[in-house]
Design an enzyme around this catalytic site. Structure first.
Site, short mmCIF file in Angstrom:
data_model
loop_
_atom_site.label_atom_id
_atom_site.label_comp_id
_atom_site.label_asym_id
_atom_site.label_seq_id
_atom_site.Cartn_x
_atom_site.Cartn_y
_atom_site.Cartn_z
N HIS A 762 -0.28 -7.80 -0.45
CA HIS A 762 1.13 -8.09 -0.68
C HIS A 762 1.60 -9.10 0.38
O HIS A 762 1.69 -8.78 1.55
CB HIS A 762 1.95 -6.80 -0.59
CG HIS A 762 1.65 -5.86 -1.72
ND1 HIS A 762 1.59 -4.50 -1.56
CD2 HIS A 762 1.40 -6.11 -3.02
CE1 HIS A 762 1.32 -3.95 -2.74
NE2 HIS A 762 1.18 -4.91 -3.63
N GLU A 765 4.07 -8.55 3.28
CA GLU A 765 3.75 -7.54 4.30
C GLU A 765 2.97 -8.17 5.45
O GLU A 765 1.80 -7.87 5.69
CB GLU A 765 2.99 -6.38 3.64
CG GLU A 765 3.87 -5.65 2.64
CD GLU A 765 3.11 -4.71 1.69
OE1 GLU A 765 3.79 -4.12 0.82
OE2 GLU A 765 1.89 -4.57 1.82
N HIS A 859 -1.37 -2.33 4.67
CA HIS A 859 -0.11 -2.72 4.02
C HIS A 859 1.05 -2.60 4.99
O HIS A 859 0.90 -2.10 6.10
CB HIS A 859 0.18 -1.79 2.83
CG HIS A 859 -0.61 -2.09 1.60
ND1 HIS A 859 -0.06 -2.59 0.46
CD2 HIS A 859 -1.94 -1.97 1.36
CE1 HIS A 859 -1.00 -2.76 -0.45
NE2 HIS A 859 -2.15 -2.39 0.07
N GLU A 944 -0.29 2.10 5.89
CA GLU A 944 1.04 1.49 5.83
C GLU A 944 1.62 1.40 7.23
O GLU A 944 1.67 2.39 7.95
CB GLU A 944 1.97 2.38 4.98
CG GLU A 944 1.53 2.54 3.53
CD GLU A 944 2.01 1.40 2.64
OE1 GLU A 944 2.67 0.48 3.16
OE2 GLU A 944 1.70 1.45 1.43
#
Ligand SMILES: [Zn+2]
Length: 1113
Positions: A762, A765, A859, A944
């Protein structure tokens, strides 16, 4: 009593006794009080009253007693209880209840305030019914209500009648839930009226009960309009091979739409959220446990052999005398990428071959890495020696040691630069020199300004580890962008150094959001005061900015990862900004990166990014955007820093144009923040998060490669494949060089287990890239732990799965407008090449019996704090879903929890409480789930990292900076080592080596390790905190239609009844001044209680739409 039919009995008694010719009020009044008490606690009460015909009876009774205060107020209470059910309220409306109430409350009079209060409260409840609201609109009550509001607001100067004023506002709020209500409200100057009557209370916290409802009405009635953009789709389009699949996936939250449904419904949406989430859990046991057969042929897999050269290379060039005879200049025989075409698709192999630098790299020692510098300024560098690549592995320093301040600072600033910091004049000198215009106003042009760069660099030498402006400039030439960017952003070239301080999360000031919304509403009320000057626009390129203009800021973003589309000056120091949608998309505006110049120092500039899409953001919970000042950088502080105040994020009045492609009617959100720039006439860059471009990665990999100790480190940079945009996607292999080329040593190397780490699928990110940077630098470092890791494993790293997205300033998608992390089930070589080949490589490893120990995908997370994992567990999923399957018959290795447990102990930012191991249907095509199920990697994770910061551990209260992110990347590697220590396959030799290393580090690791013990004992409160956001000081209201919120506290009526009883006891039937002091204070107490409770709840409820425990990955 309710369950035994008490309600029915009471209602029946009421009907019977009220229907007599002359009812006995001595019986009726106590009966009504009892009825109200019971009725409030009986959910079915309204229905029962309707069935037993108590409604008619009550209305008749009320009409009869219009002039008898005490009887009337009892009737009103009863009506209020009946009306709490919407369908019953509608029935009351049909039978004339509203006419009756209006008679009671108009015209304005302070006499009978108690009655008026009760009547407005009933009216507010009745108007929750949409049919009642329509009736009210048709009969012109809205104007009457507005007049009453004005009267009460202006006459109640000592705030004695807050309750009445609040109920009147609630009436307006409910009526404006319907379209015609909003229209009439606007026609009646409702916006102006509410704005002016409330403005003076803005800063007054005790008026919260009033202001928040006014804000809700104002926001709701603010006429919706489409964004000031020609089209919703991205300004850039890219023609992709093949057909675009089904077009951009529009995953739109249903909350994003205005609802104006006709039918009456009783709201009972208690557990809808959780139900929806649980519905998403995969409960199909077959899907959870079966391993699908992958459809790759042996031949297809064979192409990945070339990506695992470490398994076949014979290291001939290694001297069998264990390397002693090697001179450092000698090529150690690391296979050069140029020799290998690792491109799996036959069609594109020609292109791929040329991707890596063709020039041979004789770069082992010396000042420069380039035998044949592609740009002339390389010579300058060589001659001045201002910048060198010299980064002896020892100098890199283990990140785990970064607590050591001294070592840290020595790494950060060379003595050379430190000295020059103390000379204040040179910073300004540069800016006033004749290069100023080229340099400061136009970023750095790849083609013409490199010389300027060299001059400046000569004057302001600096040393940022693993960064070199020249390498960056060279690498940038190879980066292919859709807009064909020609300019480099200064911070990317110059480099970023983590500032020597940590930045706490921003404390949210109370009332910021409402103040900002009032400013927005003011634009509607006084359009003549809005400048509306477009100062930058991709769509209207003829709007050339005059470089001499001083009355507005100058914007641009025509550089890698930049994505500003339009800037509109709305007030002298305020700008609306629109960011570009992802290429070939109509959505995904969240990431931003742009340049701004021409500012005055010390002035507060307000920026509103008005086309954001996420329903909530960490910007409401302490997160700040990042800024890089060129002047600061030239003065020796090349830092991206968190800046901005008065930050909030809320739903605005812009809706997607129905003519636009995508989702008509979709809502937009405003991120607003104010910045005070440090210097006059500076050039500053603002970004959603610390930028990290594709070019930065390519430059970084080059510098890493030249920095490694080739005797020890096997570092292989290959090309996984070409992206759609024609950029090579790098694949890095890191392991230890074999001691010699003896078959024993080669055997040892080839038997090392694999670890696969990927990141940045992504593009928005960027935090994932900083974590990856930390991982890469640690793995090649001279830290003994890194050495042991290399000797134990082969690391396969794909640091950027979506280079095109990163380059073109996308937030989420590839050039096909697809979220690549939803393509893992069946990626195609043509459409999703990076995913296809990453999966292919994993499949290949699996097919040769070398399934990775760990697969991890880095991420960034925009809604939660800390760093945490998503993993996959069959049992946890089934348990969570409440499945009836007997889970005891399923055997599951609980080893998936080991690594997160370890990281929780050793990584300061990591929080195991935030982890989730559930398998969701909606995530079936993500890397984590596919690699787990299809490749069979037990430890398959998404890691994350919060865009914001931490709410636990040593970094509690701090925002994450690049240093902390890089540290996380390094500590992740340490986690892999500890994981191996705990594994059954751990050799005694490894155990001994690792233990010795870890013992030596005990003091450093100590405080992290302590966290664990401290945590496990009595941490129930932290557990609570981690799930949800800490309470915010003010209610954060994201949706304007919160008709479901409880407006009347169940105890309020009880309270009124008690007050009444007191009044009766004192025998004071006449109410001269409305409410006596005693009751006033109690009722106010209730108001404040009510609101505190709400403010605690609302962040949770509004967040729960997006922030499930799983979140978006
Ligand atoms: Zn992501």
């Amino acid at each position: 009593m309710i369950s035994k039919g008490g309600s029915e009995a009471l209602l029946q008694t009421l009907v019977d006794s009220a229907r007599t010719a002359s009812p006995d009020y001595n019986i009726l009044l106590p009966l009504l009080r009892l009825l109200v008490k019971v009725g409030q606690r009986d959910k079915e009460f309204g229905k029962k009253a309707l069935e037993l015909e108590a409604l008619d009876v009550m209305l008749i009774l009320a009409r009869k007693n219009l002039s008898h205060n005490q009887n009337l107020i009892h009737c009103l209470w009863a009506l209020q209880v009946f009306a709490s059910r919407v369908t019953t309220a509608a029935m009351l409306g049909i039978n004339g209840a509203m006419e009756l109430l209006f008679k009671v409350i108009t015209p304005y009079s302070r006499k009978r305030a108690r009655i008026i209060r009760a009547a407005t409260e009933v009216l507010a409840v009745l108007l929750k019914s949409k049919s009642n609201s329509r009736r009210a609109v048709n009969r012109g009550y809205l104007n009457g209500l507005l007049r009453l509001h004005q009267d009460w607001q202006s006459h109640d100067t000592s705030n004695d009648f807050i309750q009445i004023r609040r109920s009147l506002l609630l009436c307006l709020k409910h009526i404006t839930n319907i379209q015609s209500g909003r229209e009439v409200f606007l026609g009646a100057q409702g916006m102006e009226i509410l704005f002016t009557t409330t403005q003076k209370y803005l800063g007054n916290q005790s008026m919260d009960a009033i202001i928040s409802i006014v804000i809700q009405i104002l926001r709701k009635c603010y006429p919706k309009c489409s964004l000031p953009l020609a089209t919703a789709s991205s300004y850039y389009s890219f023609s992709v091979p093949g057909n675009m699949s089904s077009g951009p996936p529009c995953t739109i939250n249903k909350d994003d739409f205005e609802e104006d449904g006709e039918e009456e419904e009783d709201e009972d949406s208690d557990s809808e959220e959780t139900k929806e989430e649980d519905d998403d859990l995969e409960t199909d046991l077959k899907k959870l446990t079966s391993k699908p057969v992958l459809g790759w042929t042996e031949e297809e897999l064979k192409q990945y052999e070339a990506m695992c050269l470490e398994l076949s290379h014979n290291f001939q060039e290694l001297n069998s005398k264990s390397g002693d005879g090697l001179s450092s200049e000698e090529d150690l025989g690391i296979p050069q990428c140029t020799y290998f075409c690792n491109i799996p698709t036959e069609t594109s192999s020609k292109r791929h071959c040329q991707e890596r630098d063709q020039s041979p790299r004789g770069l082992e020692t010396g000042d420069t890495n380039f035998q044949d510098p592609p740009l002339k300024q390389m010579k300058i560098m060589k001659s001045t020696g201002a910048i060198t690549y010299e980064m002896a592995p020892g100098k890199i320093g283990p990140y785990l040691l970064s607590n050591d301040q001294e070592e840290d600072s020595s790494r950060r600033e060379s003595p050379n630069t430190q000295a020059s910091f103390k000379e204040p004049p040179w910073g300004t000198e540069v800016c006033s020199c004749q290069n100023k215009n080229t340099f400061l106003s136009s970023s750095i042009r790849i083609d013409e300004t490199s010389e300027t760069m060299s001059n400046v660099l000569e004057r302001h030498p600096m040393d940022i580890p693993f960064h070199n402006p020249y390498t960056y400039i060279v690498k940038a030439e190879g980066t292919k962008s859709v807009p064909d960017f020609k300019v480099l952003a200064f911070p990317d070239v110059w480099g970023h150094h983590s500032p020597p301080f940590s930045q706490p999360m921003l404390e949210r000031k109370c009332g910021i959001q409402r103040a900002k919304i009032f400013e927005d509403v003011q634009r509607f009320i006084h359009p003549e005061k809005v400048m509306g000057r477009v100062v930058f626009s991709l769509d209207e390129s003829w709007l050339l900015q005059s470089t001499d203009a001083t009355e507005y800021l100058k914007f641009s973003s025509g550089f890698e990862s930049g994505n500003l589309r339009k800037a509109i000056q709305v007030r002298e120091f305020e700008y609306d900004l629109l960011i570009n949608a992802d290429v070939n998309c109509v959505q995904h505006q969240q990431w931003f990166y742009f340049k701004v110049s021409g500012m005055k120092a010390a002035m507060p500039y307000r920026f509103n990014v008005i086309n954001c899409e996420k329903v909530n953001s960490q910007f409401n919970y302490g997160m700040q955007p990042t800024m890089y000042s060129v002047k600061e950088a030239l003065q020796g502080r090349p830092h991206w820093v968190r800046v901005g105040y008065d930050i909030c994020y809320y739903k605005n009045h812009y809706r997607q144009n129905s003519a636009a492609a995508g989702a008509p009617g979709k809502c937009h959100y405003t991120l607003t923040f104010s910045v005070t720039f440090p210097h006059n006439e500076d050039v500053c860059y603002l970004a959603y998060h610390y930028p990290y471009t594709y070019t930065a990665l390519m430059a970084h990999l080059d510098l890493l490669e030249t920095s490694v100790n080739r005797k020890k480190v096997y570092f292989q940079h290959q090309v996984l494949c070409q992206t759609l945009g024609g950029n090579p996607c790098p694949l890095v292999t890191i392991t230890a060089m074999p001691e010699s080329n003896s078959s024993d040593h080669l055997q040892q190397l080839r038997q090392r287990p694999y670890q696969v780490i990927v990141a940045r699928v992504h593009p928005g990110e960027s935090n994932a890239s900083w974590v990856m940077k930390g991982t890469l630098e640690f793995l090649v470092s001279s830290d003994p732990i890194a050495g042991l890791l290399r000797e134990s494993f082969i690391f396969k790293i794909i640091p950027m799965l979506n280079p095109d997205g990163v380059i073109n300033g996308n937030h989420r998608c590839s050039l096909r407008g697809e979220d690549l992390n939803r393509q893992w089930l069946s990626p195609s070589a043509q459409h999703q090449p990076t995913i296809y080949h990453t999966k292919g490589l994993l499949h290949y490893l699996n097919s040769i019996g070398r399934t990775p120990v760990v697969f991890c995908d880095f991420h960034g997370h925009s809604q939660k704090k800390n760093v945490f994992f998503y993993g996959c567990s069959i049992k946890e999923t089934l348990w969570q879903a409440g499945c009836t399957v007997d889970t005891s018959i399923i055997s599951e290795d609980v080893g998936y929890r080991t690594l997160p447990k370890i990281l929780d102990k050793v990584a300061p930012a990591f929080a195991i409480n935030s982890c989730s191991f559930l398998v969701e249907k909606s995530r079936a095509s993500t890397a984590r789930v596919v690699v787990w199920r299809e490749i069979g990697v037990l430890r398959s994770y998404t890691m994350e990292s919060s865009y914001c910061g931490c709410n636990q551990g040593p970094y509690k209260g701090l925002q994450l900076g690049t240093r902390e992110l890089e540290e996380m990347g390094a500590t992740f590697c340490l986690g892999l080592l500890l994981l191996q220590l705990k594994s059954l396959t751990c050799s005694s030799q490894f155990m001994a080596q690792a233990s010795a290393l870890l013992d030596a580090r005990k003091d450093i690791l100590g405080h992290h390790l302590q966290r664990c013990s401290g945590k496990s004992s009595g941490s129930s409160s932290t557990d609570m905190e981690l799930d949800d956001e800490p309470p915010c000081m003010e209610e954060i209201d994201y949706s304007t239609d919160c008709s479901s919120d409880e407006e009347t506290d169940i105890h309020e009526l009880d309270q009124q009844i008690q007050e009444m009883a007191l009044v009766e006891a004192v025998g004071d039937e006449e109410e001269k001044n409305g409410i006596d002091n005693r009751s006033l204070s109690t009722s106010e107490l209730y108001v404040s209680k009510h609101w505190t409770r709400k403010s605690r709840n609302s962040p949770q409820s509004s967040e729960s739409t997006e922030v499930s425990s799983r979140g978006k990955i």
